[in-house]
Motif scaffolding. Structure first.
Motif, PDB file in Angstrom:
ATOM      1  N   VAL A   1     -43.851 -32.194  23.173  1.00  0.00           N
ATOM      2  CA  VAL A   1     -42.713 -33.327  23.657  1.00  0.00           C
ATOM      3  C   VAL A   1     -41.512 -33.386  22.911  1.00  0.00           C
ATOM      4  O   VAL A   1     -40.454 -33.605  23.212  1.00  0.00           O
TER       5      VAL A   1
ATOM      6  N   SER B   1     -38.253 -36.720  30.968  1.00  0.00           N
ATOM      7  CA  SER B   1     -37.892 -35.781  32.272  1.00  0.00           C
ATOM      8  C   SER B   1     -37.860 -36.695  33.197  1.00  0.00           C
ATOM      9  O   SER B   1     -37.595 -35.893  34.617  1.00  0.00           O
TER      10      SER B   1
ATOM     11  N   TYR C   1     -41.842 -30.520  28.306  1.00  0.00           N
ATOM     12  CA  TYR C   1     -42.597 -31.645  28.829  1.00  0.00           C
ATOM     13  C   TYR C   1     -43.496 -31.315  29.699  1.00  0.00           C
ATOM     14  O   TYR C   1     -44.596 -31.587  29.750  1.00  0.00           O
TER      15      TYR C   1
ATOM     16  N   ALA D   1     -43.273 -37.836  27.639  1.00  0.00           N
ATOM     17  CA  ALA D   1     -42.866 -36.758  28.349  1.00  0.00           C
ATOM     18  C   ALA D   1     -42.460 -37.172  29.829  1.00  0.00           C
ATOM     19  O   ALA D   1     -41.469 -36.117  30.141  1.00  0.00           O
ATOM     20  N   CYS D   2     -43.074 -37.822  30.172  1.00  0.00           N
ATOM     21  CA  CYS D   2     -42.468 -38.376  31.697  1.00  0.00           C
ATOM     22  C   CYS D   2     -41.072 -39.187  31.505  1.00  0.00           C
ATOM     23  O   CYS D   2     -40.306 -39.063  32.518  1.00  0.00           O
TER      24      CYS D   2
END
Length: 694
Positions: free
Chosen positions: A124, A162, A129, A158-159
């Motif tokens: 991360v 991105s 990601y 990570a979400c």
DNA sequence: ATAGGGTTAG
């Protein structure tokens, strides 16, 4: 007492250095670390020192050190110790290398949850990601590891980073399955995930359902609204946060979170945020940076500069690149060239260059201060590459100084360098064409904008085109152009047309433009003199009084015109009819003297020209002498013939002052650069770079 | 041995 080991002293010294170093090393310390003699021979370091050194490897520049350490740790069979393996993984990740970290991860026979958490976080933090989510999805009963309260925040990040709403929703479901809904860290990460995926409503729901909230929760919520353009909501959340008793107190994260919501706002909101800022007990660098940026972006340049001074002088806080990037536009706005140069020196001293953001800001500052060569020098010396913003800066700089052809050439060079122009680059180019009267070129590039670059022209491009056509005397065509625009023409568009009618003395189209302007913005101070004059000339006395009434009833006063000039290290401000300056008598004497010579050259004060933005009461007497003239006379008195006179004016300069400046530059053989609210007027040898159109 | 939010340019 020393043993026979000749490196014992070195070990001790090294240990002291390690203890003295902060966790995150500044770059010069990193270099020191790499050059340390002990590290050239790490075999003489004790295990403990090796591990302490490992902790200091947090920066790409320490990678060679890290690799040496790693091989020594393997030699000493320490690398399979779980806590050491974790340290090595983290260090590689901090140096920007996830592959060696992954190798360590894969090499561990018995991986517990911590290994997974650290590995996911490594991905991360390095922007990988999908790798992070991939590893996350491998967790489960099959591998004997279940995600925990440390895993979810990372996976959610990570979400967030991105914009992966789909993944975020799945993880949220998983969070509920593991009963971690009420965990503070997980909740905060969920707020950010929803907000960054454009779902501030969901973010707010999560926030409302949380049982514990801390300052990070509030900041995440505020940032969520601010980043999604819901500025009022962001301010509302901040206000709610402020009334919550005692905890949580706003911190520098709060200031940074609210920033996008108040970068362009009303002064009441700026005052409110300033209150928040003032109430903070420990304001860090980030808070100062944010407050300076807020002032600078809300045309409160003097406040921005003052805060910058206080931060440095009174609080002793070291400014960083972001501070400089925030305060430089304010210097440009104030034409505070001396301060701008000082900051440039400071930037060089701190070795912050190359830094594209800073270089772009420096160019902008120099260009706004009328120092085209200095802006060019910055541009030419950019070592770290140039982006569209850099090119746009330099194109604008040449454009506003009247060098349209150079601006076009630079635009072509930008294309040659492989960069794709965006909307703002075209605004800059079209304005440059317009300022320089390059009618055909402007039309050509307006065409390529859609044909070649698939950019849909925005209202500002249409305003540029109206200005361009109008300047070329194509008033009918300009009017036609407005009529067939796919967008609703706004006051900028009609204002451009009216300005053109003023220059070309076209009453009929001028009246059309005036009627539209009056309908759109009856109270806008910038237009009211022009409006009332054009109505007066047409004998429409009712409209004249309506314009006046609109002005007074809405309580809007004409922004008082003022001119700033820098002499020595001081900025002097002149207002209309100013007699407050100690040298006033001399200034008016000088002006009278010049007036005599100007009249010999055919000058007549333009006080009766209907299409001119000269006020009724603006006669030749003392009371009405515009600030530009006073500033010019002041500089003529106080500077030698070699000094270039730079004047900064807050409104559009009027036609009378323009003619006067032109003649004065001719009579006194002095170069005068006048920046008004719109553009530069560079008077040299009795000619103006704007071609008498502005 | 591991975790969450936030800052800069045309």
């Amino acid at each position: 007492m020393y043993t026979n080991n000749p490196y014992e002293r070195l070990n001790k010294a090294w240990l002291r250095l390690m203890k003295a170093l902060p966790t995150r090393l500044p770059s010069h310390k990193q270099v020191q670390l790499l050059r340390s003699p002990a590290l050239l021979h790490p075999e003489h370091l004790s295990d403990a020192l090796l591990l302490q050194t490992l902790d200091q490897c947090h920066h790409p520049s320490t990678l060679p050190t890290l690799q040496t350490l790693h091989s020594h740790l393997i030699d000493r069979h320490l690398h399979n110790n779980p806590s050491i393996a974790i340290k090595i993984m983290r260090a590689y990740a901090s140096c920007g290398h996830t592959s060696p970290a992954r190798k360590v991860f894969d090499g561990m026979p018995h991986k517990n949850i911590v290994f997974y958490n650290v590995m996911i976080r490594s991905y991360v933090n390095n922007g990988l990601y999908s790798n992070a989510l991939c590893l996350f999805s491998e967790m489960g009963p099959r591998h004997g590891v279940q995600p925990d309260n440390y895993t979810f925040p990372c996976a959610l990040k990570a979400c967030s980073a991105s914009g992966n709403l789909c993944g975020g929703l799945q993880i949220h479901a998983s969070v509920s399955k593991f009963g971690l809904d009420t965990n503070l860290f997980v909740g905060n990460a969920l707020i950010t995930m929803y907000a960054r995926c454009g779902r501030s409503g969901h973010a707010c729901q999560v926030f409302d359902l949380m049982t514990d909230r801390d300052v990070v929760s509030w900041n995440a919520l505020i940032a969520g609204y601010a980043q999604n353009g819901q500025f009022e909501q962001a301010l509302k959340a901040l206000k709610e946060m402020m009334v919550e008793l005692n905890e949580p107190r706003p911190d520098s994260g709060t200031m940074a979170s609210i920033l996008p919501a108040v970068l362009s706002t009303d002064s009441s909101n700026v005052v409110f945020v300033r209150n928040v800022f003032d109430q903070m007990v420990a304001k860090g660098l980030v808070s100062w940076n944010a407050m300076i940026a807020i002032y600078a972006n809300n045309s409160m340049s003097a406040e921005a500069v003052e805060l910058f001074r206080r931060m440095e002088m009174e609080e002793g806080i070291e400014p960083d690149a972001i501070t400089f990037a925030s305060v430089l536009p304010a210097c440009g706005e104030l034409s505070a060239l001396a301060l701008g140069r000082k900051i440039h020196e400071c930037i060089k001293r701190k070795r912050l260059l190359p830094n594209m953001v800073l270089e772009n800001a420096l160019m902008d500052m120099y260009a706004n201060c009328g120092c085209l060569p200095a802006a060019r020098e910055v541009f030419d010396n950019m070592q770290g590459g140039r982006d569209v913003v850099s090119w746009t800066c330099i194109i604008t700089a040449y454009g506003v100084h009247g060098y349209g052809q150079t601006a076009i050439n630079l635009f072509q060079q930008m294309l040659d360098s492989g960069l794709k122009p965006d909307h703002i680059a075209f605004v800059s180019l079209l304005s440059a064409c317009s300022y320089a009267g390059l009618l055909n070129e402007g039309k050509h590039y307006f065409g390529t904008m859609t044909d070649t670059y698939n950019l849909v022209p925005r209202i500002e491009h249409f305003a540029c085109m109206v200005d361009l056509l109008g300047r070329g005397g194509q008033l009918e065509e300009a009017y036609e152009f407005i009529m067939q625009m796919p967008l609703e023409p706004n006051e900028r568009v009609w204002g451009a047309l009216l300005g053109a009618c003023r220059v070309h003395s076209d009453m009929s189209i001028g009246l059309i433009a005036a009627d539209h302007l009056f309908r759109l913005v009856p109270e806008q101070s910038g237009y009211y003199v022009l409006l009332s004059n054009i109505y007066a000339r047409a004998g429409r006395w009712e409209d004249v009084s309506s314009v006046r009434k609109a002005m007074t009833s809405k309580g809007i006063k004409k922004l008082p015109g003022c001119s700033n000039v820098e002499l020595g290290n001081k900025v002097y401000t002149f207002h209309i009819g100013d007699t407050s300056h100690p040298q006033s008598e001399e200034i008016y004497k000088k002006l009278n003297l010049l007036l005599g010579k100007m009249k010999e050259m055919g000058y007549a004060a333009e006080t009766d020209s209907a299409l001119h933005d000269v006020e009724e009461e603006d006669k030749e007497g003392h009371l009405s002498v515009h600030s530009e003239k006073l500033a010019i006379a002041f500089m003529l008195i106080n500077t030698g013939p070699e000094v270039l006179i730079r004047i900064r004016m807050n409104l559009r300069t009027c036609g009378d002052c323009h003619s006067a400046a032109k003649l004065i530059s001719s009579i006194t053989k002095r170069e005068i650069i006048l920046k008004d609210s719109n553009r530069f007027h560079h008077f040299k040898f009795g000619v103006c770079s704007c071609g008498d159109y502005w």
